[in-house]
Scaffold this motif. Structure first.
Motif, short mmCIF file in Angstrom:
data_model
loop_
_atom_site.label_atom_id
_atom_site.label_comp_id
_atom_site.label_asym_id
_atom_site.label_seq_id
_atom_site.Cartn_x
_atom_site.Cartn_y
_atom_site.Cartn_z
N LEU B 272 -21.88 21.76 -6.56
CA LEU B 272 -22.20 20.43 -7.08
C LEU B 272 -22.62 19.51 -5.93
O LEU B 272 -22.18 19.72 -4.78
CB LEU B 272 -20.98 19.83 -7.81
CG LEU B 272 -20.58 20.53 -9.11
CD1 LEU B 272 -19.25 19.99 -9.62
CD2 LEU B 272 -21.66 20.33 -10.18
N PRO B 273 -23.44 18.48 -6.23
CA PRO B 273 -23.92 17.63 -5.14
C PRO B 273 -22.79 16.88 -4.44
O PRO B 273 -21.81 16.50 -5.08
CB PRO B 273 -24.86 16.65 -5.85
CG PRO B 273 -24.54 16.75 -7.29
CD PRO B 273 -23.99 18.09 -7.53
N ARG B 274 -22.92 16.67 -3.17
CA ARG B 274 -22.01 15.90 -2.30
C ARG B 274 -20.68 16.59 -2.01
O ARG B 274 -19.87 16.07 -1.26
CB ARG B 274 -21.70 14.49 -2.85
CG ARG B 274 -22.85 13.69 -3.36
CD ARG B 274 -23.91 13.40 -2.36
NE ARG B 274 -23.42 12.96 -1.07
CZ ARG B 274 -24.11 13.04 0.06
NH1 ARG B 274 -25.31 13.57 0.06
NH2 ARG B 274 -23.60 12.62 1.18
N PRO B 335 -14.69 11.18 1.69
CA PRO B 335 -13.63 10.94 0.70
C PRO B 335 -12.92 12.25 0.33
O PRO B 335 -13.57 13.29 0.23
CB PRO B 335 -14.39 10.38 -0.50
CG PRO B 335 -15.73 9.99 0.01
CD PRO B 335 -16.02 10.87 1.16
N LEU B 336 -11.63 12.14 0.15
CA LEU B 336 -10.83 13.31 -0.26
C LEU B 336 -10.08 12.94 -1.53
O LEU B 336 -9.38 11.92 -1.58
CB LEU B 336 -9.83 13.66 0.86
CG LEU B 336 -8.87 14.80 0.58
CD1 LEU B 336 -9.62 16.13 0.49
CD2 LEU B 336 -7.83 14.91 1.70
N SER B 354 -20.77 9.76 0.81
CA SER B 354 -20.78 9.78 -0.66
C SER B 354 -20.29 8.44 -1.21
O SER B 354 -19.32 7.87 -0.69
CB SER B 354 -19.88 10.89 -1.18
OG SER B 354 -20.19 12.08 -0.56
N SER B 355 -20.93 7.98 -2.28
CA SER B 355 -20.50 6.71 -2.87
C SER B 355 -19.33 6.94 -3.82
O SER B 355 -19.07 8.07 -4.25
CB SER B 355 -21.67 6.08 -3.63
OG SER B 355 -21.91 6.84 -4.80
N THR B 356 -18.65 5.85 -4.19
CA THR B 356 -17.50 5.96 -5.10
C THR B 356 -17.94 6.55 -6.44
O THR B 356 -17.23 7.39 -7.02
CB THR B 356 -16.90 4.56 -5.31
OG1 THR B 356 -16.70 3.97 -4.04
CG2 THR B 356 -15.58 4.63 -6.04
N THR B 357 -19.11 6.12 -6.92
CA THR B 357 -19.59 6.62 -8.21
C THR B 357 -19.86 8.12 -8.13
O THR B 357 -19.49 8.88 -9.03
CB THR B 357 -20.90 5.89 -8.60
OG1 THR B 357 -20.73 4.52 -8.35
CG2 THR B 357 -21.25 6.12 -10.05
N GLN B 358 -20.48 8.55 -7.03
CA GLN B 358 -20.75 9.99 -6.87
C GLN B 358 -19.44 10.77 -6.87
O GLN B 358 -19.31 11.79 -7.54
CB GLN B 358 -21.50 10.23 -5.55
CG GLN B 358 -22.96 9.89 -5.63
CD GLN B 358 -23.62 9.95 -4.26
OE1 GLN B 358 -23.01 9.64 -3.24
NE2 GLN B 358 -24.89 10.32 -4.23
N VAL B 359 -18.47 10.24 -6.14
CA VAL B 359 -17.17 10.93 -6.05
C VAL B 359 -16.54 11.05 -7.43
O VAL B 359 -16.09 12.13 -7.84
CB VAL B 359 -16.22 10.17 -5.09
CG1 VAL B 359 -14.81 10.72 -5.17
CG2 VAL B 359 -16.73 10.27 -3.66
N ARG B 360 -16.56 9.95 -8.18
CA ARG B 360 -15.93 9.96 -9.51
C ARG B 360 -16.63 10.94 -10.45
O ARG B 360 -15.99 11.71 -11.14
CB ARG B 360 -15.97 8.56 -10.11
CG ARG B 360 -14.85 7.73 -9.55
CD ARG B 360 -14.55 6.56 -10.41
NE ARG B 360 -13.66 5.68 -9.65
CZ ARG B 360 -13.74 4.39 -9.61
NH1 ARG B 360 -14.66 3.77 -10.32
NH2 ARG B 360 -12.89 3.67 -8.91
N THR B 361 -17.96 10.89 -10.44
CA THR B 361 -18.72 11.74 -11.38
C THR B 361 -18.49 13.21 -11.06
O THR B 361 -18.18 14.01 -11.96
CB THR B 361 -20.24 11.43 -11.26
OG1 THR B 361 -20.40 10.03 -11.19
CG2 THR B 361 -21.02 12.01 -12.40
#
Lengths: 117, 382
Positions: B272-274, B335-336, B354-361
Protein backbone atom coordinates in the motif's frame (compact mmCIF):
# COMPACT_ATOMS: atom_id res chain seq x y z
CA UNK A 1 4.64 26.88 34.60
CA UNK A 2 2.10 25.28 36.90
CA UNK A 3 -0.36 28.07 36.01
CA UNK A 4 0.03 27.22 32.31
CA UNK A 5 -0.76 23.59 33.06
CA UNK A 6 -3.74 24.51 35.24
CA UNK A 7 -5.02 26.63 32.38
CA UNK A 8 -4.67 23.65 30.04
CA UNK A 9 -6.47 21.45 32.56
CA UNK A 10 -9.50 23.70 32.24
CA UNK A 11 -9.95 22.55 28.61
CA UNK A 12 -12.80 20.11 28.04
CA UNK A 13 -11.88 16.54 28.91
CA UNK A 14 -8.36 17.24 30.18
CA UNK A 15 -7.76 15.45 33.48
CA UNK A 16 -4.16 16.32 34.16
CA UNK A 17 -0.88 17.39 32.67
CA UNK A 18 2.80 17.31 33.49
CA UNK A 19 6.05 18.70 32.15
CA UNK A 20 9.17 16.62 32.22
CA UNK A 21 12.68 16.85 30.90
CA UNK A 22 13.90 14.54 28.15
CA UNK A 23 15.69 12.42 30.74
CA UNK A 24 12.44 11.82 32.61
CA UNK A 25 12.73 14.34 35.46
CA UNK A 26 9.40 15.82 36.48
CA UNK A 27 9.42 19.61 36.23
CA UNK A 28 5.88 20.26 37.34
CA UNK A 29 2.45 18.69 37.16
CA UNK A 30 -1.17 19.50 37.74
CA UNK A 31 -3.89 16.90 37.98
CA UNK A 32 -7.57 16.86 38.94
CA UNK A 33 -8.45 15.73 42.45
CA UNK A 34 -8.87 12.00 42.91
CA UNK A 35 -6.07 11.17 40.48
CA UNK A 36 -2.66 10.00 41.50
CA UNK A 37 -0.04 12.69 40.92
CA UNK A 38 2.85 10.36 41.72
CA UNK A 39 1.63 7.78 39.24
CA UNK A 40 1.40 10.49 36.57
CA UNK A 41 4.99 11.52 37.23
CA UNK A 42 6.26 7.93 37.31
CA UNK A 43 4.44 6.94 34.14
CA UNK A 44 5.47 10.09 32.32
CA UNK A 45 9.11 9.65 33.12
CA UNK A 46 9.11 5.93 32.32
CA UNK A 47 7.37 6.54 28.98
CA UNK A 48 9.63 9.40 27.93
CA UNK A 49 12.86 7.62 28.85
CA UNK A 50 12.05 4.31 27.23
CA UNK A 51 10.57 5.83 24.05
CA UNK A 52 13.51 8.17 23.61
CA UNK A 53 15.90 5.29 24.08
CA UNK A 54 14.23 2.86 21.68
CA UNK A 55 13.68 5.53 19.01
CA UNK A 56 17.28 6.65 19.30
CA UNK A 57 18.30 3.13 18.26
CA UNK A 58 16.19 3.52 15.09
CA UNK A 59 18.66 5.66 13.18
CA UNK A 60 18.57 8.42 15.76
CA UNK A 61 14.83 9.04 15.44
CA UNK A 62 13.10 11.47 17.78
CA UNK A 63 9.60 11.57 19.18
CA UNK A 64 7.41 14.48 18.12
CA UNK A 65 3.95 13.49 19.35
CA UNK A 66 2.52 10.33 20.85
CA UNK A 67 -1.09 9.51 21.60
CA UNK A 68 -2.17 6.42 23.47
CA UNK A 69 -5.84 5.64 23.27
CA UNK A 70 -7.14 3.59 26.18
CA UNK A 71 -10.68 2.38 26.72
CA UNK A 72 -11.16 4.85 29.59
CA UNK A 73 -8.88 7.72 28.62
CA UNK A 74 -6.11 9.03 26.45
CA UNK A 75 -2.50 10.06 26.99
CA UNK A 76 -0.82 12.63 24.78
CA UNK A 77 2.91 13.34 24.90
CA UNK A 78 4.30 16.26 22.93
CA UNK A 79 7.95 17.11 22.44
CA UNK A 80 8.34 20.78 23.36
CA UNK A 81 12.02 21.12 22.64
CA UNK A 82 13.94 20.55 25.83
CA UNK A 83 10.92 19.27 27.70
CA UNK A 84 7.96 16.97 27.10
CA UNK A 85 4.37 17.84 27.87
CA UNK A 86 2.21 14.94 28.99
CA UNK A 87 -1.57 15.32 29.00
CA UNK A 88 -4.22 12.91 30.19
CA UNK A 89 -7.74 13.25 28.87
CA UNK A 90 -10.92 11.28 29.23
CA UNK A 91 -11.93 8.86 26.52
CA UNK A 92 -15.00 10.70 25.27
CA UNK A 93 -13.33 13.75 23.77
CA UNK A 94 -12.16 14.11 20.20
CA UNK A 95 -8.49 14.92 20.30
CA UNK A 96 -8.61 17.42 17.43
CA UNK A 97 -9.84 20.51 19.33
CA UNK A 98 -7.92 19.55 22.48
CA UNK A 99 -4.75 19.27 20.39
CA UNK A 100 -5.10 22.99 19.61
CA UNK A 101 -5.04 23.76 23.35
CA UNK A 102 -2.12 21.40 23.80
CA UNK A 103 -0.21 23.03 20.94
CA UNK A 104 -0.80 26.47 22.39
CA UNK A 105 0.43 25.23 25.79
CA UNK A 106 3.54 23.84 24.11
CA UNK A 107 4.17 27.25 22.54
CA UNK A 108 3.79 28.96 25.93
CA UNK A 109 6.14 26.45 27.53
CA UNK A 110 8.65 26.94 24.69
CA UNK A 111 8.59 30.70 25.18
CA UNK A 112 8.96 30.37 28.92
CA UNK A 113 11.91 28.00 28.60
CA UNK A 114 13.64 30.23 26.02
CA UNK A 115 13.14 33.24 28.34
CA UNK A 116 14.60 31.27 31.24
CA UNK A 117 17.50 30.15 29.06
CA UNK B 1 21.89 -86.47 28.58
CA UNK B 2 24.61 -86.27 31.22
CA UNK B 3 27.19 -86.28 28.43
CA UNK B 4 25.41 -83.28 26.80
CA UNK B 5 25.60 -81.39 30.10
CA UNK B 6 29.29 -82.13 30.50
CA UNK B 7 29.88 -80.99 26.94
CA UNK B 8 28.07 -77.70 27.60
CA UNK B 9 30.25 -77.10 30.64
CA UNK B 10 33.31 -78.11 28.69
CA UNK B 11 32.38 -75.75 25.84
CA UNK B 12 31.94 -72.98 28.29
CA UNK B 13 35.57 -73.27 29.36
CA UNK B 14 37.17 -73.45 25.94
CA UNK B 15 36.64 -70.20 24.12
CA UNK B 16 38.14 -69.32 20.75
CA UNK B 17 38.93 -72.81 19.55
CA UNK B 18 36.65 -72.82 16.56
CA UNK B 19 33.67 -73.75 18.68
CA UNK B 20 30.87 -71.36 19.77
CA UNK B 21 32.01 -68.86 22.41
CA UNK B 22 31.63 -69.95 25.98
CA UNK B 23 29.66 -68.36 28.76
CA UNK B 24 32.57 -66.36 30.16
CA UNK B 25 33.54 -65.09 26.77
CA UNK B 26 29.99 -64.02 26.13
CA UNK B 27 29.83 -62.36 29.52
CA UNK B 28 33.08 -60.57 28.79
CA UNK B 29 31.77 -59.46 25.41
CA UNK B 30 28.55 -58.15 26.92
CA UNK B 31 30.51 -56.30 29.61
CA UNK B 32 32.80 -54.74 27.00
CA UNK B 33 29.84 -53.59 24.95
CA UNK B 34 28.25 -52.14 28.07
CA UNK B 35 31.43 -50.28 28.92
CA UNK B 36 31.52 -48.89 25.41
CA UNK B 37 27.99 -47.66 25.85
CA UNK B 38 26.53 -49.98 23.23
CA UNK B 39 23.64 -51.08 25.36
CA UNK B 40 21.51 -52.55 22.59
CA UNK B 41 24.34 -54.74 21.31
CA UNK B 42 25.07 -55.82 24.89
CA UNK B 43 21.43 -56.79 25.38
CA UNK B 44 21.47 -58.84 22.17
CA UNK B 45 24.60 -60.73 23.25
CA UNK B 46 23.20 -61.27 26.72
CA UNK B 47 19.87 -62.52 25.42
CA UNK B 48 21.56 -65.08 23.18
CA UNK B 49 23.91 -66.12 25.97
CA UNK B 50 21.03 -66.61 28.39
CA UNK B 51 19.24 -68.80 25.85
CA UNK B 52 22.26 -71.05 25.81
CA UNK B 53 23.19 -70.81 29.48
CA UNK B 54 19.95 -70.03 31.29
CA UNK B 55 20.38 -68.96 34.90
CA UNK B 56 24.18 -68.75 34.72
CA UNK B 57 25.32 -66.51 37.55
CA UNK B 58 27.81 -64.41 35.49
CA UNK B 59 25.17 -63.66 32.90
CA UNK B 60 22.47 -63.02 35.49
CA UNK B 61 24.74 -60.50 37.24
CA UNK B 62 25.22 -58.56 34.01
CA UNK B 63 21.55 -58.90 33.24
CA UNK B 64 20.65 -57.46 36.62
CA UNK B 65 23.17 -54.66 36.22
CA UNK B 66 21.88 -53.91 32.74
CA UNK B 67 18.28 -53.83 33.97
CA UNK B 68 19.22 -51.40 36.72
CA UNK B 69 21.20 -49.24 34.33
CA UNK B 70 18.37 -49.01 31.84
CA UNK B 71 15.96 -48.16 34.61
CA UNK B 72 18.31 -45.48 35.89
CA UNK B 73 18.78 -44.03 32.41
CA UNK B 74 15.05 -44.01 31.78
CA UNK B 75 14.32 -42.35 35.09
CA UNK B 76 16.93 -39.69 34.53
CA UNK B 77 15.58 -39.06 31.02
CA UNK B 78 12.05 -38.87 32.43
CA UNK B 79 13.21 -36.43 35.07
CA UNK B 80 14.82 -34.29 32.39
CA UNK B 81 11.65 -34.36 30.28
CA UNK B 82 9.53 -33.53 33.33
CA UNK B 83 11.80 -30.60 34.16
CA UNK B 84 11.56 -29.33 30.59
CA UNK B 85 7.77 -29.70 30.68
CA UNK B 86 7.67 -27.83 33.98
CA UNK B 87 9.61 -24.96 32.42
CA UNK B 88 7.17 -24.85 29.51
CA UNK B 89 4.22 -24.81 31.93
CA UNK B 90 5.78 -21.98 33.94
CA UNK B 91 6.52 -20.00 30.78
CA UNK B 92 2.98 -20.45 29.48
CA UNK B 93 1.45 -19.55 32.83
CA UNK B 94 3.58 -16.40 32.87
CA UNK B 95 2.43 -15.57 29.32
CA UNK B 96 -1.23 -15.97 30.32
CA UNK B 97 -0.70 -13.81 33.40
CA UNK B 98 0.96 -11.14 31.26
CA UNK B 99 -1.97 -10.89 28.88
CA UNK B 100 -4.15 -9.60 31.72
CA UNK B 101 -6.54 -12.46 31.06
CA UNK B 102 -6.78 -13.30 34.73
CA UNK B 103 -9.35 -16.06 34.58
CA UNK B 104 -7.57 -17.90 31.79
CA UNK B 105 -4.29 -17.59 33.69
CA UNK B 106 -5.84 -18.98 36.87
CA UNK B 107 -7.44 -21.86 34.96
CA UNK B 108 -4.14 -22.71 33.30
CA UNK B 109 -2.15 -22.63 36.53
CA UNK B 110 -4.79 -24.81 38.19
CA UNK B 111 -4.35 -27.40 35.44
CA UNK B 112 -0.57 -27.12 35.73
CA UNK B 113 -0.79 -27.84 39.48
CA UNK B 114 -2.14 -31.30 38.70
CA UNK B 115 1.21 -32.14 37.11
CA UNK B 116 3.49 -29.99 39.24
CA UNK B 117 1.85 -29.39 42.61
CA UNK B 118 5.20 -28.57 44.22
CA UNK B 119 6.41 -26.05 41.66
CA UNK B 120 7.23 -22.79 43.50
CA UNK B 121 7.18 -20.67 40.33
CA UNK B 122 3.58 -21.65 39.57
CA UNK B 123 2.52 -20.76 43.13
CA UNK B 124 4.34 -17.46 42.76
CA UNK B 125 2.59 -16.67 39.45
CA UNK B 126 -0.79 -17.46 41.00
CA UNK B 127 0.11 -15.34 44.02
CA UNK B 128 1.03 -12.44 41.73
CA UNK B 129 -2.28 -12.71 39.86
CA UNK B 130 -4.28 -12.62 43.10
CA UNK B 131 -2.06 -9.89 44.57
CA UNK B 132 -2.54 -7.72 41.49
CA UNK B 133 -6.28 -8.24 41.80
CA UNK B 134 -6.22 -7.57 45.54
CA UNK B 135 -4.27 -4.33 45.15
CA UNK B 136 -6.90 -3.12 42.68
CA UNK B 137 -10.12 -4.21 44.38
CA UNK B 138 -9.03 -4.95 47.99
CA UNK B 139 -11.40 -7.93 48.18
CA UNK B 140 -10.61 -10.05 51.28
CA UNK B 141 -11.11 -13.22 49.24
CA UNK B 142 -8.32 -12.22 46.85
CA UNK B 143 -6.18 -11.33 49.86
CA UNK B 144 -6.64 -14.79 51.36
CA UNK B 145 -5.72 -16.46 48.07
CA UNK B 146 -2.69 -14.21 47.68
CA UNK B 147 -1.43 -15.26 51.09
CA UNK B 148 -2.07 -18.93 50.45
CA UNK B 149 -0.16 -18.95 47.15
CA UNK B 150 2.74 -16.75 48.24
CA UNK B 151 3.30 -18.57 51.52
CA UNK B 152 3.33 -21.85 49.65
CA UNK B 153 5.83 -20.42 47.15
CA UNK B 154 8.04 -19.37 50.08
CA UNK B 155 7.81 -22.78 51.69
CA UNK B 156 8.68 -24.60 48.47
CA UNK B 157 11.62 -22.35 47.67
CA UNK B 158 13.27 -21.16 50.88
CA UNK B 159 15.77 -18.96 48.99
CA UNK B 160 13.38 -17.11 46.74
CA UNK B 161 13.30 -13.35 47.29
CA UNK B 162 10.22 -12.29 45.37
CA UNK B 163 7.45 -14.07 47.32
CA UNK B 164 9.00 -12.82 50.59
CA UNK B 165 9.06 -9.28 49.27
CA UNK B 166 5.42 -9.53 48.16
CA UNK B 167 4.43 -10.94 51.53
CA UNK B 168 6.27 -8.18 53.39
CA UNK B 169 4.46 -5.55 51.35
CA UNK B 170 1.14 -7.36 51.61
CA UNK B 171 1.24 -7.70 55.40
CA UNK B 172 2.33 -4.06 55.77
CA UNK B 173 -0.49 -2.88 53.51
CA UNK B 174 -3.17 -4.77 55.41
CA UNK B 175 -1.75 -3.66 58.77
CA UNK B 176 -0.31 -6.97 60.03
CA UNK B 177 2.83 -5.12 61.08
CA UNK B 178 4.42 -7.83 63.17
CA UNK B 179 4.38 -10.33 60.28
CA UNK B 180 5.46 -7.60 57.88
CA UNK B 181 8.52 -6.82 59.99
CA UNK B 182 9.46 -10.50 60.09
CA UNK B 183 9.47 -10.68 56.31
CA UNK B 184 11.20 -7.30 56.04
CA UNK B 185 13.90 -8.55 58.38
CA UNK B 186 14.35 -11.60 56.17
CA UNK B 187 14.90 -9.29 53.17
CA UNK B 188 17.82 -7.69 54.97
CA UNK B 189 20.10 -10.56 54.17
CA UNK B 190 19.41 -10.34 50.43
CA UNK B 191 21.39 -8.22 48.05
CA UNK B 192 19.04 -5.36 47.34
CA UNK B 193 20.01 -2.03 45.88
CA UNK B 194 20.74 0.80 48.26
CA UNK B 195 17.57 2.77 47.65
CA UNK B 196 15.32 -0.22 48.07
CA UNK B 197 17.16 -1.24 51.22
CA UNK B 198 16.63 2.24 52.66
CA UNK B 199 12.93 2.04 51.88
CA UNK B 200 12.74 -1.39 53.52
CA UNK B 201 14.49 -0.07 56.64
CA UNK B 202 12.05 2.84 56.90
CA UNK B 203 9.07 0.58 56.39
CA UNK B 204 10.40 -1.86 58.95
CA UNK B 205 10.85 0.88 61.53
CA UNK B 206 7.31 2.02 60.88
CA UNK B 207 5.99 -1.53 61.22
CA UNK B 208 7.92 -2.11 64.44
CA UNK B 209 6.51 1.09 65.93
CA UNK B 210 2.97 0.14 65.03
CA UNK B 211 3.13 -3.54 65.92
CA UNK B 212 0.27 -4.59 68.11
CA UNK B 213 1.92 -5.79 71.33
CA UNK B 214 -1.30 -7.15 72.81
CA UNK B 215 -1.41 -10.42 70.96
CA UNK B 216 -1.56 -12.25 67.66
CA UNK B 217 -2.52 -10.28 64.61
CA UNK B 218 -5.74 -11.36 63.04
CA UNK B 219 -5.21 -11.53 59.27
CA UNK B 220 -8.92 -11.94 58.59
CA UNK B 221 -9.68 -8.90 60.71
CA UNK B 222 -7.03 -6.86 58.91
CA UNK B 223 -8.36 -7.89 55.48
CA UNK B 224 -11.89 -6.94 56.56
CA UNK B 225 -10.67 -3.60 57.95
CA UNK B 226 -8.97 -2.72 54.66
CA UNK B 227 -12.16 -3.60 52.80
CA UNK B 228 -14.30 -1.45 55.16
CA UNK B 229 -11.95 1.53 55.06
CA UNK B 230 -11.38 1.25 51.32
CA UNK B 231 -7.70 1.95 51.80
CA UNK B 232 -4.57 0.19 52.98
CA UNK B 233 -2.99 0.63 56.39
CA UNK B 234 0.24 1.72 54.69
CA UNK B 235 0.57 3.02 51.17
CA UNK B 236 3.60 1.20 49.81
CA UNK B 237 2.97 2.62 46.34
CA UNK B 238 4.58 0.38 43.74
CA UNK B 239 6.94 -1.35 46.11
CA UNK B 240 6.38 -5.10 46.42
CA UNK B 241 3.58 -5.12 43.91
CA UNK B 242 3.73 -7.24 40.77
CA UNK B 243 4.32 -5.53 37.46
CA UNK B 244 1.09 -4.75 35.65
CA UNK B 245 0.22 -7.14 32.84
CA UNK B 246 2.53 -6.36 29.99
CA UNK B 247 0.33 -7.09 27.06
CA UNK B 248 -3.19 -7.52 25.83
CA UNK B 249 -6.70 -6.49 26.61
CA UNK B 250 -9.11 -8.68 28.52
CA UNK B 251 -12.14 -6.74 27.30
CA UNK B 252 -11.35 -7.63 23.71
CA UNK B 253 -11.10 -11.36 24.06
CA UNK B 254 -13.34 -11.77 21.03
CA UNK B 255 -10.94 -9.80 18.84
CA UNK B 256 -8.29 -12.45 18.68
CA UNK B 257 -6.08 -11.97 15.68
CA UNK B 258 -3.86 -14.98 15.16
CA UNK B 259 -0.25 -14.16 14.41
CA UNK B 260 -0.39 -15.91 11.06
CA UNK B 261 -3.25 -13.64 9.92
CA UNK B 262 -1.14 -10.59 10.72
CA UNK B 263 1.79 -12.03 8.81
CA UNK B 264 -0.39 -12.65 5.76
CA UNK B 265 -2.04 -9.23 5.97
CA UNK B 266 1.39 -7.59 6.37
CA UNK B 267 2.54 -9.05 3.05
CA UNK B 268 -0.40 -7.37 1.32
CA UNK B 269 -0.26 -4.13 3.33
CA UNK B 270 3.38 -3.43 2.59
CA UNK B 271 2.37 -2.80 -1.03
CA UNK B 272 0.00 0.00 0.00
CA UNK B 273 1.18 3.57 -0.62
CA UNK B 274 3.37 5.29 2.01
CA UNK B 275 3.85 2.10 4.03
CA UNK B 276 7.48 1.59 5.04
CA UNK B 277 7.17 -1.49 7.26
CA UNK B 278 4.74 -3.64 9.23
CA UNK B 279 5.63 -5.38 12.45
CA UNK B 280 3.41 -8.21 13.65
CA UNK B 281 4.16 -9.15 17.23
CA UNK B 282 3.00 -11.15 20.17
CA UNK B 283 4.76 -11.78 23.40
CA UNK B 284 7.02 -14.40 21.92
CA UNK B 285 7.23 -13.77 18.19
CA UNK B 286 7.98 -10.82 16.02
CA UNK B 287 7.85 -10.60 12.24
CA UNK B 288 8.68 -7.56 10.15
CA UNK B 289 7.71 -7.02 6.53
CA UNK B 290 9.60 -4.10 5.04
CA UNK B 291 9.29 -2.08 1.88
CA UNK B 292 12.31 -2.56 -0.40
CA UNK B 293 13.65 0.97 0.09
CA UNK B 294 13.62 0.95 3.92
CA UNK B 295 17.10 0.84 5.38
CA UNK B 296 16.15 0.65 9.03
CA UNK B 297 17.42 -2.42 10.93
CA UNK B 298 14.61 -4.89 11.61
CA UNK B 299 15.75 -5.62 15.16
CA UNK B 300 15.73 -1.93 16.13
CA UNK B 301 12.26 -1.38 14.70
CA UNK B 302 10.89 -4.50 16.39
CA UNK B 303 12.39 -3.42 19.69
CA UNK B 304 10.85 0.04 19.37
CA UNK B 305 7.41 -1.40 18.55
CA UNK B 306 7.61 -3.78 21.51
CA UNK B 307 8.61 -0.93 23.82
CA UNK B 308 5.77 1.28 22.60
CA UNK B 309 3.29 -1.59 23.07
CA UNK B 310 4.41 -2.55 26.56
CA UNK B 311 4.81 1.03 27.80
CA UNK B 312 1.40 2.03 26.44
CA UNK B 313 -0.26 -0.86 28.24
CA UNK B 314 1.63 -0.11 31.44
CA UNK B 315 0.78 3.60 31.29
CA UNK B 316 -2.94 3.03 30.72
CA UNK B 317 -3.06 0.35 33.40
CA UNK B 318 -1.36 2.49 36.03
CA UNK B 319 -3.36 5.59 35.26
CA UNK B 320 -6.60 3.62 35.30
CA UNK B 321 -7.27 4.41 31.64
CA UNK B 322 -8.38 0.89 30.76
CA UNK B 323 -6.99 -1.14 27.92
CA UNK B 324 -4.99 0.19 25.03
CA UNK B 325 -6.79 0.37 21.72
CA UNK B 326 -4.04 2.05 19.73
CA UNK B 327 -0.95 4.18 20.02
CA UNK B 328 0.13 6.68 17.43
CA UNK B 329 3.54 8.27 17.25
CA UNK B 330 4.90 10.99 15.05
CA UNK B 331 8.64 10.61 14.84
CA UNK B 332 11.46 11.84 12.67
CA UNK B 333 11.66 8.39 11.06
CA UNK B 334 7.96 8.63 10.10
CA UNK B 335 4.57 8.09 11.73
CA UNK B 336 4.17 4.84 13.63
CA UNK B 337 0.72 3.48 14.29
CA UNK B 338 0.20 0.59 16.69
CA UNK B 339 -2.99 -1.46 16.99
CA UNK B 340 -3.53 -3.90 19.80
CA UNK B 341 -5.71 -6.98 19.81
CA UNK B 342 -6.19 -9.64 22.46
CA UNK B 343 -2.63 -10.93 22.56
CA UNK B 344 -1.10 -9.67 19.34
CA UNK B 345 -0.39 -6.24 17.98
CA UNK B 346 0.44 -4.69 14.65
CA UNK B 347 2.81 -1.78 14.14
CA UNK B 348 2.69 0.22 10.91
CA UNK B 349 5.60 2.45 10.06
CA UNK B 350 4.96 5.04 7.36
CA UNK B 351 7.42 6.98 5.24
CA UNK B 352 8.62 10.21 6.90
CA UNK B 353 6.63 12.73 4.85
CA UNK B 354 3.24 10.97 5.07
CA UNK B 355 0.27 13.17 5.93
CA UNK B 356 -2.20 12.42 8.73
CA UNK B 357 -4.93 11.67 6.19
CA UNK B 358 -2.68 9.25 4.31
CA UNK B 359 -1.78 7.51 7.55
CA UNK B 360 -5.42 7.17 8.59
CA UNK B 361 -6.62 5.91 5.22
CA UNK B 362 -3.89 3.34 4.79
CA UNK B 363 -4.13 2.21 8.41
CA UNK B 364 -7.84 1.55 7.91
CA UNK B 365 -7.08 -0.45 4.76
CA UNK B 366 -4.54 -2.54 6.68
CA UNK B 367 -6.98 -3.18 9.51
CA UNK B 368 -9.63 -4.20 6.97
CA UNK B 369 -7.20 -6.72 5.49
CA UNK B 370 -6.49 -8.09 8.99
CA UNK B 371 -10.23 -8.30 9.68
CA UNK B 372 -10.77 -10.16 6.39
CA UNK B 373 -8.10 -12.66 7.38
CA UNK B 374 -9.71 -13.21 10.78
CA UNK B 375 -13.11 -13.61 9.14
CA UNK B 376 -11.76 -16.24 6.76
CA UNK B 377 -10.36 -18.22 9.67
CA UNK B 378 -13.62 -18.09 11.63
CA UNK B 379 -15.58 -19.11 8.54
CA UNK B 380 -13.35 -22.09 7.86
CA UNK B 381 -13.53 -23.06 11.56
CA UNK B 382 -17.31 -23.05 11.55
Amino acid sequence: MKAILENLNRSVGVIGSAVMTDDGMLVTSAIAEGHDQDALAAIGSSLVISLQKSLKACRDAELKVMTIEGSRGKIVIVNAGNVFLLVITDSTIALGPTMLDIRSTVDKLGKMISLDG
Amino acid sequence: MAFEGIRTVFDAFRPGRGARPGVYELARKAKKLLEDGENDAAVAVLRKALERFPGHSSLEDINHFLGQKRLRDSLSELQHVAEEARKVYVRTARAYADTDNTQKAIDFVTVAFRRFPECPELHLILGEIYLRRYLEDRLPEDGRRTLESLERACRLDPHSLLPRKYLAGFYARIGCFSRASEYLAALDAKNLDEEEQRYIDELRNYCLKHTDQTGDEDVEGCLAAVWDRGEFAVNCRDWASPHPPTFGRCDLKSVTVPFVVMEMAAKKCVKLPRVAALVAQNQIRSKTTKADDLELATADLEHAVREVASKSVEACHRMGLGHVKRSELKTTMGPLSLHMFADTWLGLLFKPDSSTTQVRTVTQQCLDLVAEGVGEIYESDS
